[in-house]
Design an enzyme around this catalytic site. Structure first.
Site, PDB file in Angstrom:
ATOM      1  N   SER A 156      -0.628   3.107  -1.800  1.00  0.00           N
ATOM      2  CA  SER A 156      -0.058   2.509  -0.598  1.00  0.00           C
ATOM      3  C   SER A 156       1.368   3.057  -0.397  1.00  0.00           C
ATOM      4  O   SER A 156       1.548   4.265  -0.256  1.00  0.00           O
ATOM      5  CB  SER A 156      -0.074   0.985  -0.710  1.00  0.00           C
ATOM      6  OG  SER A 156       0.212   0.379   0.519  1.00  0.00           O
ATOM      7  N   HIS A 215      -8.069  -1.845   1.852  1.00  0.00           N
ATOM      8  CA  HIS A 215      -6.864  -1.239   1.292  1.00  0.00           C
ATOM      9  C   HIS A 215      -6.908  -1.196  -0.231  1.00  0.00           C
ATOM     10  O   HIS A 215      -6.229  -0.386  -0.851  1.00  0.00           O
ATOM     11  CB  HIS A 215      -5.634  -2.012   1.766  1.00  0.00           C
ATOM     12  CG  HIS A 215      -4.347  -1.310   1.480  1.00  0.00           C
ATOM     13  ND1 HIS A 215      -4.128   0.011   1.812  1.00  0.00           N
ATOM     14  CD2 HIS A 215      -3.206  -1.725   0.882  1.00  0.00           C
ATOM     15  CE1 HIS A 215      -2.910   0.370   1.447  1.00  0.00           C
ATOM     16  NE2 HIS A 215      -2.335  -0.670   0.865  1.00  0.00           N
TER      17      HIS A 215
END
Length: 690
Positions: free
Chosen positions: A550, A664
């Site tokens: 991320s 994610h």
């Protein structure tokens, strides 16, 4: 947790300012576009063909899956009324079961669990790859819940009302279609809801900006609007905060990722609270509003320091008056990691030189009194669950070499009891943990942990994995990982965890030192630790690998484009990489408080580090492993896809793997997670072993 097509028609420089129109890889931003998915399929196959045939792959996969599916792992509690709730995944429950047991049974060696919702059965019934995303209960009986389910693991969820007595979804109960919903019970027949109400109802970041009260038995379109934020806000939402039997309807107007305005409904009117926009409103306890300051706040001639926890008389605050008291003030080496509360006590989890200390606070006779909890030391504590009807709570403890343990505690009696511990997946006695500090480019001292065999040879030949995050005030703390122990340490690797700026290890100042135009500090810290590891002869650039996901994936991209000489392996997970367009992709606009706005003069400093703009064909780069998920609706998979394609066309060898679900987090099931671990560590051993 962490991609030619056509040749370029022009030459690149290190700081080439590419506009969207000049980007030949925009087609890879079409998430489900045929051409894009063909690229994904081709690169996935190429990566799998190599890495699944590495000698380490099957062993790492098998052992990782055994760790993930261990039926003796900790069943973490969620306390709702008289029951302990838990979500569980193992080899028999691939997508998981949502279940509960009594508090008495939970403390036995083999609790008797009652399955409420079988996600595998539901997925089969609906022919949808459902991923459980949590449930919110109806106070005080908690006989009804709002269950959130994601199709494939993204942040967008469907919400369905569930009856915990019949163990079924309620026919004609509350139901919301897929969206990045913000929803909770106001009472038995009313929801506080933010969702996609149609055109103009969402912020530019893709989150709700309109808050409504929705009555049972009416259409969603008939819900009453109680607040409208601005399109430029990150997210606006409504929620209840309880103080004993009293409850207050709050509205949070999230103007940036780090600033918001708080309103409270009083006599059907919204009253704005006169507190700093960057402060975190944590709880109300005995009419004391608990606030965590992110900057200094001077009130009535007295300054309360950045990072402090303070309380304000709540009824006075609603009248615009400020009656403040200091609860906790950090020093240069400490910060508040968590704030929580039981029925009568405030809980503060303090990070002291990146090690946790837990305290309970009682408000009596107009003052706050503190007691230290007898928790294990020299590791990481996390408050797992609290009981709003008592002073019982649960916390987790772990460090690099000690298996994770769950403890129950009582704040009133200040008692602690171990409930459960993980199995020892590797022999921690063979290793040592050291904490070092390194002087960064601007003179700041940056700490990092090194976990290595006690018999390590300082000859520069140790395969070493450096992990960091460096953003969003997220603290990187010691943790126990059976996967890392078996797949890395036991095979001769050294693991390093860096506490670079941008995180929250030393409070808001540590985070703010890496914001926007100061971001290069984060990258200098990371490069400096790599150089320090090499100077200490723990490793060398030939044997040094790095991993991050991320925002940590952005860190990886900057690391190998700025200092390709330092790293021989890079695992770049669900990354941001095209910082020119990040704010136009999915939730990207919500992070402009962290990175800046590339459509303004902020681009002058962003373009200096943006990996996608700074990769060039004349530089030799390590063979990067990019990983993302098709169903990631937070960080767009186009970042990894475009960077991979661009590097391939420049003649670089790379590895790429994109999971078709997982959101994610990259994966939805333990099998998918084990596969990722096996791919990562097989790649790292291929690149770094002696």
């Amino acid at each position: 947790m962490k991609k030619s097509i056509i040749a370029f028609l022009f030459l690149f420089t290190n700081i080439y300012t590419m506009t969207a129109q000049e980007d030949p890889y925009l087609w890879l931003e079409e998430v489900d576009g045929k051409k894009a998915l063909d690229f994904v399929e081709k690169e996935n196959k190429a990566t799998l063909d190599v890495l699944t045939n590495q000698s380490e792959y099957q062993d790492i996969y098998t052992k990782s899956l055994a760790v993930l599916n261990d039926t003796d792992k900790i069943a973490y509690p969620g306390v709702f009324g008289d029951y302990i709730y838990n979500f569980w995944q193992d080899s028999e429950h691939v997508r998981g079961i949502w279940r509960r047991t009594t508090k008495k049974s939970y403390y036995t060696k083999n609790p008797v669990w009652e399955t409420l919702l079988d996600i595998d059965a539901l997925s089969k019934q609906d022919n949808i790859k459902w991923v459980y995303k949590g449930a919110q209960g109806l106070y005080p009986k908690y006989d009804r819940f709002l269950v959130s389910l994601s199709n494939g693991g993204g942040d967008a969820v469907e919400v369905k009302e569930f009856d915990a007595v019949t163990k079924k979804f309620i026919p004609n109960g509350f139901s919301l279609p897929e969206s990045k919903n913000s929803v909770s019970y106001f009472d038995a027949n009313t929801l506080i809801v933010g969702t996609d109400f149609g055109e103009g109802s969402m912020t530019s970041s893709g989150y709700p900006r309109v808050v409504k009260l929705w009555k049972r038995g009416t259409k969603l379109s008939e819900a009453k609007t109680i607040f409208e934020g601005d399109v430029a806000d990150v997210s606006d939402n409504g929620y209840l905060i309880r103080d004993g039997e009293k409850s207050y309807l709050f509205i949070g107007k999230g103007e940036t990722f780090y600033t918001s305005k708080s309103f409270v409904m009083v006599n059907d009117k919204l009253v704005k609270l006169d507190i700093p926009d960057d402060a975190n409103f944590s709880a109300i306890l005995n009419n004391q509003a608990i606030i965590n300051l992110k900057s200094d706040w001077t009130v009535n001639g007295k300054t309360f320091r950045q990072g402090s926890a303070i309380s304000l008389n709540f009824t006075s605050l609603l009248k615009g008056e400020k009656d403040l008291q200091l609860i906790y003030e950090p020093d240069a080496y400490s910060s508040i990691s968590e704030i929580s509360s039981t029925k009568n006590f405030l809980l503060l989890n303090i990070l002291n030189n990146v090690k946790s200390e837990l305290y309970s606070y009682s408000y009596t006779d107009g003052t706050w009194k503190r007691a230290k909890t007898n928790a294990p030391e020299y590791g990481t504590i996390e408050i797992v669950a609290t009981d709003e009807f008592s002073d019982d709570y649960y916390f987790n403890y772990q460090n690099f070499l000690t298996p994770t343990s769950l403890f129950s505690a009582n704040a009133k009696n200040n008692t602690v009891q171990k409930v459960k511990s993980l199995s020892a997946y590797f022999d921690g006695s063979k290793y040592k943990v050291e904490q070092f500090k390194m002087k960064s480019k601007d003179g700041e001292m940056i700490p990092y942990f090194v976990i290595a065999g006690k018999n390590i040879k300082y000859d520069g030949n140790n395969p070493t994995l450096l992990n960091a995050y460096g953003g969003f005030e997220v603290s990187e703390q010691p943790f126990y990982s059976g996967v890392i122990g078996q797949a890395w340490l036991d095979k001769g690797g050294v693991f390093v965890l860096a506490n670079i700026r941008g995180g929250g290890e030393f409070g808001p100042k540590w985070h703010q030192a890496g914001l926007k135009e100061k971001r290069q500090n984060i990258y200098n810290d990371f490069h400096g630790i790599a150089e320090d590891l090499i100077a200490k002869k723990i490793t060398s650039s030939k044997h040094l690998g790095i991993m991050g996901g991320s925002n940590g994936g952005l860190l990886m991209g900057v690391a190998f484009t700025q200092r390709p000489d330092l790293y021989n392996a890079v695992v770049c997970q669900v990354p941001l990489l095209d910082m020119k367009r990040y704010n136009k992709l999915l939730a990207g606009a919500s992070w402009m408080g962290e990175y800046g706005d590339p459509d303004t003069s902020d681009w002058d400093f962003i373009k200096k580090y943006s990996p996608y703009q700074n990769v060039n064909k004349d530089t030799k780069y390590p063979e990067v492993f990019f990983m993302t998920s098709t169903r990631d609706d937070r960080v767009h998979p186009g970042h990894a896809r475009k960077m991979a394609a661009k590097m391939i066309d420049m003649g670089n060898k790379i590895y790429y793997y994109e999971n078709t679900e997982g959101g994610h987090g990259g994966s939805s099931t333990n099998e998918q997670r084990a596969k990722f671990y096996a791919l990562y560590y097989s790649y790292l051993w291929k690149k770094l072993k002696v």
